[in-house]
Design an enzyme around this catalytic site. Structure first.
Site, mmCIF file in Angstrom:
data_model
loop_
_atom_site.group_PDB
_atom_site.id
_atom_site.type_symbol
_atom_site.label_atom_id
_atom_site.label_comp_id
_atom_site.label_asym_id
_atom_site.label_seq_id
_atom_site.Cartn_x
_atom_site.Cartn_y
_atom_site.Cartn_z
ATOM 1 N N ARG A 164 0.803 -1.223 0.000
ATOM 2 C CA ARG A 164 0.000 0.000 0.000
ATOM 3 C C ARG A 164 0.838 1.277 0.000
ATOM 4 O O ARG A 164 0.454 2.266 -0.588
ATOM 5 C CB ARG A 164 -0.909 -0.010 1.220
ATOM 6 C CG ARG A 164 -2.276 0.527 0.904
ATOM 7 C CD ARG A 164 -3.263 0.249 1.952
ATOM 8 N NE ARG A 164 -2.667 0.126 3.275
ATOM 9 C CZ ARG A 164 -3.348 -0.305 4.323
ATOM 10 N NH1 ARG A 164 -4.596 -0.663 4.203
ATOM 11 N NH2 ARG A 164 -2.788 -0.388 5.497
ATOM 12 N N LYS A 271 2.445 -19.789 7.612
ATOM 13 C CA LYS A 271 1.657 -19.946 8.809
ATOM 14 C C LYS A 271 1.439 -18.592 9.485
ATOM 15 O O LYS A 271 2.240 -17.686 9.216
ATOM 16 C CB LYS A 271 2.313 -20.948 9.756
ATOM 17 C CG LYS A 271 3.562 -20.405 10.465
ATOM 18 C CD LYS A 271 4.095 -21.403 11.391
ATOM 19 C CE LYS A 271 3.797 -21.083 12.809
ATOM 20 N NZ LYS A 271 4.653 -20.074 13.433
ATOM 21 N N ASP A 300 6.115 -24.413 5.835
ATOM 22 C CA ASP A 300 6.545 -24.607 7.218
ATOM 23 C C ASP A 300 8.055 -24.514 7.120
ATOM 24 O O ASP A 300 8.691 -25.408 6.541
ATOM 25 C CB ASP A 300 6.120 -25.985 7.732
ATOM 26 C CG ASP A 300 6.571 -26.208 9.156
ATOM 27 O OD1 ASP A 300 7.696 -25.807 9.490
ATOM 28 O OD2 ASP A 300 5.809 -26.778 9.941
ATOM 29 N N HIS A 301 8.635 -23.443 7.625
ATOM 30 C CA HIS A 301 10.043 -23.226 7.310
ATOM 31 C C HIS A 301 10.951 -24.324 7.863
ATOM 32 O O HIS A 301 12.080 -24.487 7.420
ATOM 33 C CB HIS A 301 10.515 -21.820 7.732
ATOM 34 C CG HIS A 301 10.779 -21.671 9.198
ATOM 35 N ND1 HIS A 301 9.796 -21.451 10.121
ATOM 36 C CD2 HIS A 301 11.932 -21.713 9.905
ATOM 37 C CE1 HIS A 301 10.337 -21.351 11.325
ATOM 38 N NE2 HIS A 301 11.628 -21.499 11.220
ATOM 39 N N LYS A 305 14.784 -26.652 6.298
ATOM 40 C CA LYS A 305 16.088 -26.794 6.961
ATOM 41 C C LYS A 305 16.771 -28.063 6.451
ATOM 42 O O LYS A 305 16.147 -29.126 6.378
ATOM 43 C CB LYS A 305 15.906 -26.879 8.477
ATOM 44 C CG LYS A 305 15.396 -25.561 9.080
ATOM 45 C CD LYS A 305 15.295 -25.649 10.592
ATOM 46 C CE LYS A 305 14.503 -24.501 11.175
ATOM 47 N NZ LYS A 305 15.285 -23.357 11.601
ATOM 48 N N GLU A 339 13.817 -22.589 22.822
ATOM 49 C CA GLU A 339 14.269 -21.256 22.414
ATOM 50 C C GLU A 339 14.716 -20.474 23.638
ATOM 51 O O GLU A 339 14.043 -20.490 24.667
ATOM 52 C CB GLU A 339 13.143 -20.508 21.716
ATOM 53 C CG GLU A 339 12.775 -21.126 20.391
ATOM 54 C CD GLU A 339 11.748 -20.286 19.658
ATOM 55 O OE1 GLU A 339 12.148 -19.519 18.789
ATOM 56 O OE2 GLU A 339 10.559 -20.386 19.981
ATOM 57 N N ASP A 358 1.630 -22.163 17.811
ATOM 58 C CA ASP A 358 2.770 -21.519 17.165
ATOM 59 C C ASP A 358 3.822 -22.540 16.728
ATOM 60 O O ASP A 358 4.447 -22.385 15.683
ATOM 61 C CB ASP A 358 3.398 -20.505 18.145
ATOM 62 C CG ASP A 358 4.515 -19.697 17.515
ATOM 63 O OD1 ASP A 358 4.325 -19.220 16.379
ATOM 64 O OD2 ASP A 358 5.580 -19.539 18.154
ATOM 65 N N HIS A 363 5.716 -27.117 13.282
ATOM 66 C CA HIS A 363 7.101 -27.595 13.256
ATOM 67 C C HIS A 363 7.289 -28.943 13.968
ATOM 68 O O HIS A 363 7.901 -29.857 13.440
ATOM 69 C CB HIS A 363 8.045 -26.567 13.883
ATOM 70 C CG HIS A 363 7.857 -25.172 13.366
ATOM 71 N ND1 HIS A 363 7.544 -24.899 12.055
ATOM 72 C CD2 HIS A 363 7.936 -23.964 13.980
ATOM 73 C CE1 HIS A 363 7.452 -23.576 11.884
ATOM 74 N NE2 HIS A 363 7.682 -22.996 13.034
ATOM 75 N N LYS A 463 9.556 -21.069 25.168
ATOM 76 C CA LYS A 463 10.316 -19.819 25.092
ATOM 77 C C LYS A 463 11.082 -19.647 26.401
ATOM 78 O O LYS A 463 10.631 -20.133 27.449
ATOM 79 C CB LYS A 463 9.364 -18.630 24.939
ATOM 80 C CG LYS A 463 8.484 -18.695 23.699
ATOM 81 C CD LYS A 463 9.178 -18.156 22.475
ATOM 82 C CE LYS A 463 8.248 -18.110 21.286
ATOM 83 N NZ LYS A 463 8.952 -18.099 20.008
HETATM 84 C C1 BG6 Z 1 8.217 -19.613 14.116
HETATM 85 C C2 BG6 Z 1 7.498 -19.223 15.368
HETATM 86 O O1 BG6 Z 1 7.383 -20.353 13.278
HETATM 87 O O2 BG6 Z 1 9.353 -20.388 14.445
HETATM 88 C C3 BG6 Z 1 8.417 -18.479 16.306
HETATM 89 O O3 BG6 Z 1 6.400 -18.405 15.046
HETATM 90 C C4 BG6 Z 1 9.677 -19.266 16.551
HETATM 91 O O4 BG6 Z 1 7.761 -18.218 17.536
HETATM 92 C C5 BG6 Z 1 10.298 -19.712 15.242
HETATM 93 O O5 BG6 Z 1 10.561 -18.441 17.259
HETATM 94 C C6 BG6 Z 1 11.451 -20.654 15.485
HETATM 95 O O6 BG6 Z 1 12.114 -20.905 14.279
HETATM 96 P P1 BG6 Z 1 13.647 -21.296 14.250
HETATM 97 O O7 BG6 Z 1 13.928 -21.542 12.804
HETATM 98 O O8 BG6 Z 1 14.382 -20.137 14.815
HETATM 99 O O9 BG6 Z 1 13.779 -22.527 15.103
#
Ligand code: BG6
Length: 617
Positions: A164, A271, A300-301, A305, A339, A358, A363, A463
């Site tokens: 935008r 997501k 889903d990242h 990996k 984390e 989340d 994941h 976390k």
């Molecule tokens: C994301 C979550 O999908 O993955 C985050 O929304 C999280 O909360 C993150 O921190 C963790 O990804 P990675 O690749 O750092 O393990």
């Protein structure tokens, strides 16, 4: 390899600033031999590092310690060498951290490619919706830049940012360049490469809900002048999920998105894909009004990996491991994604999500599916995804009583991380002071199929835990403690394989060995495979791989509709069990610790205990 060390040492002490000039690995010349993937020589004042390369024929490599010059000679083959120098307060010494010689690679074969070779990529345009957001600057553009730098992008392509805010092509490029300097995984940014790459970037100002903006976009794509750039389009929806439907509809109306038509169009979405089964279902329904399931890439990242992709290779390309992979030998499995950070500025999002939505819904369940699924009938994407869905469907449904017994949630309160005091979750920005949202979840799941019957799978994520680590630990059944009871008491460690997903990526096998000496002492030892040592530090960002697969149209690394929905079913049952139940004292944990006491109890019920992942070196 010894040859190299001797040469260096024979050259006398190496001082800061002195020039080192020598042939690297002269022994491996002859044929297209893989040269050592990682050679690190720590010299007085400098660390020199050569990463990941192949030299062919009579090539050799010389380098100097001064000013970062690397003189390389590579007539054939491919050579990627990164050079870095950092000041160290070390006295003169030289060390080979790891090196590979011919004899360690008896086959001398290049890595075999799993699945079919990728077809040449067709020219295409990538349109990013929500292009002024964080994701574009932090992840997407750096990923495209690296793909371009490594010559992996299609021969001709354009990237259009749609958002935008008022911007010109030039101002957008300037912004992105500044972001790249900050977020690029390789630094410094190569200016010549950037200049060429930047020519492919254009900006299209418009509102997502405004039909006219899509016609403008259509005009821009037509203006690129060739049919493939107009018809082959990857639409990246870096927008709110609630906008997916409207974008798809407007694209369709502007003649940019078709289920069947000229070229190919694909939609990439991130997501959160819904917040429960019903919402995921309706999102899917909205998207599939204008696109086929095969055109939708749900990211889903974690699947991007390297180490997560390697789970399938590890399991199905090694007969020794797959043979052990069942209830006869495996006692239990632990999947930890911890984390070291709190929710930071994402309190608003997190209040709606919580750890279960989340992290677990996507994941952790994806990792579980890969660890436990049956071998697919082929390496086709649908065959792999079929097996993942079958696995997710065989997770034993949890009754409300099971949720109380088998799932633990937690929330961090103020504590200490890395020696610094940090606030509790309820004190974070945009978090309700009496929030019941979980920042930690631990689950004990059973998979009701022939292979896994009776084997507990423990999953945990949280976390503000002591480390940022993702690890899968497969623990084997203990030995009958007959022979070595006297030496080790009841504490003979069971064997375990740990797949270290990040950081310090690798796999290790833990077994017991004799302590050298006159006694019969036994203690656990480790056999270690490290990615860094074996392959060098070539670690593409997950996004690079995922974007490439989306352009290529390979769906293996994307989540299919039924996978998402099955995962939501599992998570919804758990959430229903928690409904209207405030957190109890046993569910709070101090930031910087390994989670609530209740989580230890969850394993203790079955005589198990969490294993702390090895800290990163
Ligand atoms: C994301 C979550 O999908 O993955 C985050 O929304 C999280 O909360 C993150 O921190 C963790 O990804 P990675 O690749 O750092 O393990």
């Amino acid at each position: 390899m010894r040859g190299v060390i001797q040469r260096l040492l024979r050259g006398g002490p190496v001082r800061t600033g002195s020039e080192i000039n020598f042939d690297v690995f002269p022994d491996v010349h002859g044929g297209d031999a893989p040269v050592p993937h990682l050679f690190e020589s720590v010299l007085d004042g400098f660390a020199l590092r050569i990463e990941h390369g192949f030299l062919g024929g009579n090539d050799n490599l010389r380098f100097h310690s001064r000013a970062g010059e690397v003189a390389k000679k590579s007539a054939t083959g491919r050579a990627i060498f990164d050079f870095c120098a950092r000041t160290l307060n070390l006295s003169a010494r030289c060390a080979i951290v790891w090196a590979m010689v011919d004899s360690e690679h008896p086959e001398g074969a290049p890595a075999s490619h799993i699945g079919t070779e990728r077809k040449a990529l067709e020219p295409c345009t990538i349109v990013i919706f929500g292009a002024s957001g964080d994701l574009t600057a932090r992840k997407l553009i750096p990923a495209f830049y690296h793909l371009y730098k490594e010559k992996l992008m299609p021969p001709v392509f354009r990237i259009v940012g749609f958002a935008r805010r008022e911007k010109t092509d030039d101002s957008w490029r300037t912004e992105l360049r500044a972001a790249l300097d900050q977020f690029s995984r390789t630094k410094p940014v190569n200016n010549a490469v950037w200049q060429k790459f930047a020519q492919t970037l254009s900006y299209c100002q418009g509102d997502i809900t405004d039909q006219a903006a899509y016609h403008k976009l259509e005009g821009m794509l037509t203006g690129f002048g060739t049919a493939p750039l107009r018809e082959n389009v990857l639409f990246y929806l870096a927008t709110l999920p609630s906008q997916f439907g409207i974008v798809a509809e407007n694209l369709h109306r502007a003649d940019l998105l078709h289920k069947n038509g000229a070229g190919w169009q694909r939609i990439v979405v991130e997501k959160p894909f819904g917040h429960d089964l019903a919402s995921a279902h309706s999102l899917n329904a909205e998207l599939t009004r204008f696109a086929n399931e095969q055109q939708i890439c749900r990211i889903d990242h974690y699947l991007g990996k390297e180490t997560v992709q390697n789970i399938l290779m590890f399991r199905f390309s090694n007969s020794i491991f797959e043979r052990l992979w069942n209830r006869n030998l495996i006692d239990h499995v632990q999947i930890t994604v911890s984390e070291k950070f709190g929710v930071g500025q994402r309190g608003g999002y997190y209040e709606e999500a919580g750890a279960l939505r989340d992290m677990v819904q996507n994941h952790l369940l994806q990792v579980l599916a890969l660890i436990a699924m049956e071998p697919p009938v082929s390496l086709e994407s649908e065959a792999i995804r079929d097996e993942k869905v079958k696995l997710l469907k065989s997770i034993r449904p949890l009754s409300p009583d099971d949720v109380a017994r088998q799932v633990v949630r937690g929330q961090y309160f103020a504590g200490t991380v890395d020696g610094k005091p940090v606030a509790g979750y309820r004190q974070e920005v945009k978090v309700k002071p009496d929030s019941n949202v979980e920042t930690y979840a631990a689950l004990k799941l059973f998979i009701d199929n022939w292979r896994w019957s009776g084997v507990p799978f423990y999953l945990r994520t949280g976390k503000y835990l002591p480390q940022s680590t993702s690890e899968v630990r497969v623990q084997f059944r203990p030995t009958p403690h007959v022979l070595f009871a006297a030496q080790s008491g009841l504490k003979l460690d069971p064997n375990a394989i740990a797949l270290r997903l990040q950081p310090n990526e690798g796999i290790y096998l833990r077994f017991n060995g004799k302590v050298p000496g006159m006694s019969l002492g036994v203690r656990p030892v480790r056999m270690n495979f490290s990615y860094d040592a074996e392959f060098g530090a070539y670690t593409p960002e997950a996004y690079e791989r995922l974007l490439l697969e989306a352009i290529a149209g390979d769906a293996t690394l994307f989540i299919r509709r039924d996978e998402v929905e099955t995962a939501w079913q599992i998570v919804d049952t758990i959430r229903a069990g928690w409904k209207d139940k405030p957190l109890t004292n046993r569910e709070f944990y101090a930031a910087g610790t390994w989670g609530p006491v209740a989580s230890d109890d969850l394993l203790a019920q079955s005589g198990h205990a969490w294993h702390e992942p090895l800290p990163a070196p």
